[in-house]
Design a protein around this motif. Structure first.
Motif, short mmCIF file in Angstrom:
data_model
loop_
_atom_site.label_atom_id
_atom_site.label_comp_id
_atom_site.label_asym_id
_atom_site.label_seq_id
_atom_site.Cartn_x
_atom_site.Cartn_y
_atom_site.Cartn_z
N ARG A 102 0.88 -1.17 0.00
CA ARG A 102 0.00 0.00 0.00
C ARG A 102 0.92 1.21 0.00
NH1 ARG A 102 -5.01 0.45 3.57
NH2 ARG A 102 -6.43 -0.83 2.38
N ARG A 103 0.95 1.90 -1.12
CA ARG A 103 1.93 2.98 -1.27
C ARG A 103 1.64 4.20 -0.40
NH1 ARG A 103 6.32 0.65 -2.97
NH2 ARG A 103 6.02 -0.60 -4.83
N VAL A 104 0.33 4.40 -0.08
CA VAL A 104 -0.06 5.57 0.74
C VAL A 104 -1.09 5.14 1.78
CG1 VAL A 104 0.36 7.24 -1.13
CG2 VAL A 104 -1.94 6.26 -0.85
N LEU A 105 -1.51 6.04 2.64
CA LEU A 105 -2.59 5.78 3.59
C LEU A 105 -3.95 5.96 2.90
CD1 LEU A 105 -1.11 7.75 6.61
CD2 LEU A 105 -1.42 5.27 6.52
N ASP A 110 -5.25 2.19 9.58
CA ASP A 110 -5.21 2.28 11.03
C ASP A 110 -3.88 2.87 11.50
OD1 ASP A 110 -6.37 1.87 13.51
OD2 ASP A 110 -5.42 -0.09 13.76
N GLY A 111 -2.99 3.10 10.57
CA GLY A 111 -1.66 3.61 10.91
C GLY A 111 -1.53 5.09 10.59
N GLY A 140 -2.12 10.21 8.34
CA GLY A 140 -2.99 9.51 9.29
C GLY A 140 -4.19 10.36 9.65
N HIS A 141 -5.41 9.80 9.49
CA HIS A 141 -6.61 10.59 9.74
C HIS A 141 -7.22 10.31 11.11
CE1 HIS A 141 -8.20 6.75 8.30
NE2 HIS A 141 -9.32 7.04 8.92
N LEU A 142 -6.70 9.32 11.85
CA LEU A 142 -7.21 9.06 13.19
C LEU A 142 -6.63 10.13 14.14
CD1 LEU A 142 -6.91 5.17 13.20
CD2 LEU A 142 -8.89 6.59 12.64
N PRO A 143 -7.37 10.42 15.25
CA PRO A 143 -6.99 11.57 16.09
C PRO A 143 -5.52 11.59 16.50
CG PRO A 143 -9.05 10.62 16.85
CD PRO A 143 -8.57 9.72 15.75
N VAL A 464 -4.65 -1.86 8.78
CA VAL A 464 -5.98 -1.54 8.27
C VAL A 464 -7.00 -1.70 9.40
CG1 VAL A 464 -7.75 -2.25 6.61
CG2 VAL A 464 -5.34 -2.25 5.94
N ILE A 465 -8.00 -0.79 9.41
CA ILE A 465 -9.07 -0.88 10.42
C ILE A 465 -9.91 -2.12 10.11
CG2 ILE A 465 -11.17 0.22 11.31
CD1 ILE A 465 -9.88 2.92 10.41
#
Ligand code: MG
Length: 466
Positions: A102-105, A110-111, A140-143, A464-465
């Protein structure tokens, strides 16, 4: 009595003069920094870099008053790893922001950039700076991974790419043939909250600009660091209504010309606030043009290849450094990298860089200020965890080859390396492997030294979530 009154008056005058001079010192010792980072803009996509029809008068003027760099590199050929490198001054393989799968998020990731990493924002904040990230983040989009968890006081923007969260069952190419902003359910965030979804991408460049100008106006008395990462010209392409249909280059040109307008607004805000002579502005791009999208993608000009490759067109980016009175106007053909901005900003602001880890950046402030020789003499081109190529001085040695447009990916180990002289042959057409055994030997030694000390971080991009 009159004597006493005079003494008190002189004392008060003295105190106020000392105070004023301290304020002046604080300002003159701590310059402001602004990074304007575009997404997938090619080396050839600015007037000052030779584009025949895209008009970029503000960026061209920046280059005339400051420095145009012709050998400036990002540390990766796609968004997420490139962005991790500009923020941390470290190669993505060290920080875990790399993967061969996976080249990008993505929105299901989940990372993200580990909080144990130092960012430019975190270090400058510790040094008394106000900090803001405006635009695309993609670390990363998680808080726990958002800008506000990485040293930024303020965030306004989209947390990943503008082509994600697709809502319809269209093929990839159908999505982009006739872009509609509602086809991409991308969130627009302020700090940790979603304030609009889908983000209206037609007005997004304008709104990023307004936010940036507001931040400058409200921090004219503090040292500040502003990271303005435009989410365009990454496809799908969206221009503001004032720019739509105005460029000879078509929609892609409309967007670059809108970004150029935005640059003009930022520089005007600096001038109006009297900050132009105490601010360094860096304009650059996160990776080369996305060539599979034909005229919707940009151009790498005279360079070979584009986004997703470690050919020059994938990683050498148009870069302008501006700082009237501080940056010596010149065309710089020395090597520089986004990796160098962390140590350089720390150097210019007297901020210590903690020595508890390896940094891959150099303090190149002597090039900014005096147009001297760059301390950077080499560049390592990683593609995932593969060391694709290495540049030392003018020569670049390839260990792998790839599809020049990046997709579909065709990574092959070369039976024997190939060698190019980038000063003479920036388009990488003439293999000099047979003629330069001493250069091969010298670069091979550099690779051995580099690999002997390399410690790979655990990949964040494959988490991954569930
Ligand atoms: Mg990009």
């Amino acid at each position: 009595m009159r004597n006493l009154f005079n003494r008190i008056l002189y004392f008060l005058l003295f105190i106020s003069l000392v105070g004023a001079s301290n304020n002046l010192n604080a300002q003159s010792q701590k310059p402001n920094f602004i990074i304007i980072f575009t997404d997938d803009q090619g080396y050839g996509d600015l007037g000052v870099y030779g584009h025949p029809t895209i008009k970029t008068p503000h960026i061209d003027q920046m280059a005339m008053e400051g420095q145009k760099w012709t050998n400036f590199y990002v540390a990766a050929n796609v968004c997420t790893p490139s962005r991790s490198a500009i923020m941390t001054g470290r190669l993505p393989v060290r920080t875990g922001m790399y993967s061969n799968k996976r080249r990008v998020l993505f929105p299901d990731s989940d990372g993200g950039l580990p909080q144990t990493e130092n960012t430019i924002a975190r270090l400058l904040k510790q040094s008394g700076y106000a900090t803001a990230a405006i635009g695309k983040w993609h670390l990363g989009h998680l808080p726990q991974y958002l800008p506000t968890s990485h040293g930024f006081d303020y965030y306004f923007g989209i947390p990943y790419s503008n082509d994600m969260d697709r809502v319809n069952d269209l093929t990839y190419m159908e999505y982009f043939a006739d872009s509609k902003t509602e086809n991409f359910n991308v969130p627009l965030m302020r700090n940790e909250e979603i304030i609009e979804r889908p983000a209206d991408q037609n007005t997004i460049t304008k709104r990023y600009t307004e936010e940036a100008v507001k931040f400058i106006n409200s921090h004219k008395d503090d040292p500040f660091f502003l990271y303005l990462a435009h989410s365009l010209p990454h496809v799908p392409l969206f221009a503001g209504e004032e720019f739509l249909g105005t460029s000879e280059r078509g929609l892609y040109g409309d967007i670059i010309e809108e970004i150029d307008w935005s640059v003009g607004e930022i520089l005007n805000a600096l001038k109006k606030n009297g900050l132009d002579e105490n601010t360094y502005v860096v304009f650059t791009s996160d990776n080369g043009p996305w060539l599979i999208f034909n005229e919707q993608g940009g151009s790498s000009g005279s360079l070979f290849g584009g986004k997703g490759t470690s050919y020059e067109g994938g990683v050498r980016v148009p870069t302008v450094i501006w700082g009237p009175g501080n940056v010596k106007p010149a065309v710089i053909t020395e090597i520089g990298s986004t990796l160098d901005l962390l140590p350089t900003f720390c150097g210019l602001s007297g901020t210590a860089v903690p020595d508890d880890r390896v940094y891959d950046g150099f303090d190149i402030s002597s090039v900014f200020v005096h147009a001297k020789e760059s301390p950077r003499q080499s560049m390592f081109y990683y593609h995932g965890d593969h060391l694709f190529a290495v540049r030392k001085g003018d020569f670049k040695l390839y260990l792998y080859k790839n599809n020049p447009v990046g997709y579909p990916e065709k990574l092959e180990v070369l039976e024997r390396p190939s060698l190019y002289n980038l000063a003479v042959d920036p388009s990488e057409r003439f293999d000099l492997y047979e003629k330069n055994p001493e250069v091969i030997e010298s670069i091979t030694k550099l690779i051995e030294e580099h690999q002997a000390n390399m410690v790979f971080g655990e990949t964040q991009l494959e988490r991954v979530i569930n």
